[in-house]
Design a protein around this motif. Sequence first.
Motif, PDB file in Angstrom:
ATOM      1  N   CYS A   1       0.858  -1.191   0.000  1.00  0.00           N
ATOM      2  CA  CYS A   1       0.000   0.000   0.000  1.00  0.00           C
ATOM      3  C   CYS A   1       0.889   1.234   0.000  1.00  0.00           C
ATOM      4  O   CYS A   1       1.617   1.495   0.955  1.00  0.00           O
ATOM      5  CB  CYS A   1      -0.917   0.028   1.223  1.00  0.00           C
TER       6      CYS A   1
ATOM      7  N   CYS B   1      -6.720   6.648   1.281  1.00  0.00           N
ATOM      8  CA  CYS B   1      -6.702   5.602   0.243  1.00  0.00           C
ATOM      9  C   CYS B   1      -6.985   6.192  -1.138  1.00  0.00           C
ATOM     10  O   CYS B   1      -8.005   6.838  -1.349  1.00  0.00           O
ATOM     11  CB  CYS B   1      -7.741   4.521   0.559  1.00  0.00           C
TER      12      CYS B   1
ATOM     13  N   CYS C   1      -5.855   2.701  -5.576  1.00  0.00           N
ATOM     14  CA  CYS C   1      -5.003   2.174  -6.651  1.00  0.00           C
ATOM     15  C   CYS C   1      -5.325   0.706  -6.930  1.00  0.00           C
ATOM     16  O   CYS C   1      -5.076   0.210  -8.034  1.00  0.00           O
ATOM     17  CB  CYS C   1      -3.536   2.335  -6.289  1.00  0.00           C
TER      18      CYS C   1
ATOM     19  N   CYS D   1      -3.495  -3.342  -3.341  1.00  0.00           N
ATOM     20  CA  CYS D   1      -3.665  -4.243  -2.192  1.00  0.00           C
ATOM     21  C   CYS D   1      -4.509  -5.452  -2.609  1.00  0.00           C
ATOM     22  O   CYS D   1      -4.201  -6.596  -2.261  1.00  0.00           O
ATOM     23  CB  CYS D   1      -4.297  -3.506  -1.014  1.00  0.00           C
TER      24      CYS D   1
HETATM   25  S1  SF4 Z   1      -6.312   0.784  -2.821  1.00  0.00           S
HETATM   26 FE1  SF4 Z   1      -5.243  -0.429  -1.280  1.00  0.00          FE
HETATM   27  S2  SF4 Z   1      -3.073  -0.204  -1.788  1.00  0.00           S
HETATM   28 FE2  SF4 Z   1      -4.138   1.457  -2.841  1.00  0.00          FE
HETATM   29  S3  SF4 Z   1      -4.077   3.163  -1.429  1.00  0.00           S
HETATM   30 FE3  SF4 Z   1      -6.002   2.100  -1.011  1.00  0.00          FE
HETATM   31  S4  SF4 Z   1      -5.551   0.675   0.649  1.00  0.00           S
HETATM   32 FE4  SF4 Z   1      -3.575   1.336  -0.234  1.00  0.00          FE
END
Ligand code: SF4
Length: 518
Positions: free
Chosen positions: A465, A486, A489, A492
């Motif tokens: 992350c 968050c 993206c 994760c």
């Molecule tokens: S989608 Fe997942 S990896 Fe991306 S910023 Fe959010 S928690 Fe982090």
Amino acid sequence: MPTIIRDTRFTKLKKHPVQQVGLVLLLLGFAVLIGMLSLGNYKLTPSIVEQSVADSAHQAVLKSYLEPLYDKPIDSDWALSGVLDEAFENANEQLGDKPIDDYWGRTYKTYLIKYSTVGLPAERPLLLFWLSIGLGILGGLLYIFPKLQLLPGIKNNHIFHSATTNRGWVGWLLGSFLILFYILLYFFPYYITTWMLICDPLAYWLKGSGATEWFFYGLLYTLAILVMGVRMMIKYRHSKYHKLRTGSVMFFQLAFAFLIPEFLVALNKPYYDLKNIWPLNYDLFFEYKIEEFLSSGTLGMFMLIWGIALVVLGVPLMTYFYGKRWYCSWVCGCGGLAETLGDPYRQLSDKSLKAWKVERWMVHSVLVLAVVMTAAVLITFFTGKSSLLGISSYDLRYWYGFGIGSIFAGVVGTGFYPLMGNRVWCRYGCPLAAYIGIVQRFKSRFRITTNGGQCISCGNCSTYCEMGIDVRFYAQRGQNVVRASCVGCGVCASVCPRGVLKLEDRGDGKARFGEVKF
Ligand code: SF4
Ligand code: SF4
């Protein structure tokens, strides 16, 4: 004493022959780019002074001091810079209350040095362009393409054993270079005029005038996103979500951030990146900008209304439906660079509770600062009063631009990729991220849902992350992840071996991209 056996399988990465060629070309292009900074010789002429010094009073006084230098060869930009500093100092004694200030001094110096260059950079700019930037692009692509031979799926092998991606010597070297580059770009652009010269042919073709340091930077930035975007497309080619969002940032950077603003300049219209939203676009309400919009007819008016509408309607509405990701991972230039050039460094973001606390304080403080600075600027514009609560609006504007716009967003934000991860600016400094984050936290349908029963606590999600969110903490408890930072993206979810995480826009268990394999 036990013998320690070093297992080289984990310390050495075997490169494909094509990758080796690519690496050599990339380094060669880089060496030419650096080397060309010492290639030029310089010769000042009266016409160069007329062309470079916009203000007629400054020009008249400077000419008398620069006259002894006309047509005499000067062998380095350092030497010419020193001579120009002396001339500015002498001129300022005569200019009284309208001196050549820091801004104009830097601008004049940049143009004077650029246009007085003689020799290879001035005579063969295209050759040097292809030998540096061209070779860099080719080398980068050759390095990336052989990865197509690997089976689809994310491979982060050796990422914690590589000197490039684990704060090793390569990472430090890269970080130092990026920091130095940003310092030169913002504060000493007159030492990188050769880089502007090699971009002149493209700049004249696109907008009918020569390249500035910002044109060079915009071009390099766009190329970095495009080339590293190809890498993303290959790395995440099993995932429709990642291919779409990578294609999206590549498109917005090329079209909206680079080409359209340059075309607007060619048409004598205000330079405007239509996707750059206040307060990230912090000078949107500066008086010279507003005057530029108001004097540019219907198009100027549209730009001003568009800018306001995005802040007031666009951000809340889009964030309500799609969360922060619609901007931070799909549209924004800073996010675009972080997601492409910065992808190899996402694991370096600090996941500690302390970092989360620091992040919240810092990013919201920058938002408050941006609001206060803009309020002061607008009060000055509408009332003519030059201060807010005793603080000069010009000083506020200057220090905001210097501290946040240059040092934080540029020097730290990108320079620290190889040391602190790829979202340093987005996480700790971007006022727009703070604004969108508040909407996401309290008024958005977007969330990451977790299926706690399936989680094996491997920690992949937290490791990768980029915003430093400890996703595993939520996954283990089967809680939804609703965090202001968050950026959606989706990495994760992609790295989770158990399919525990799902990015959802509806909160009803049916992900918009639910049928897509992350
Ligand atoms: S989608 Fe997942 S990896 Fe991306 S910023 Fe959010 S928690 Fe982090
Ligand atoms: S990657 Fe998946 S299985 Fe591993 S800790 Fe995170 S949610 Fe659990």
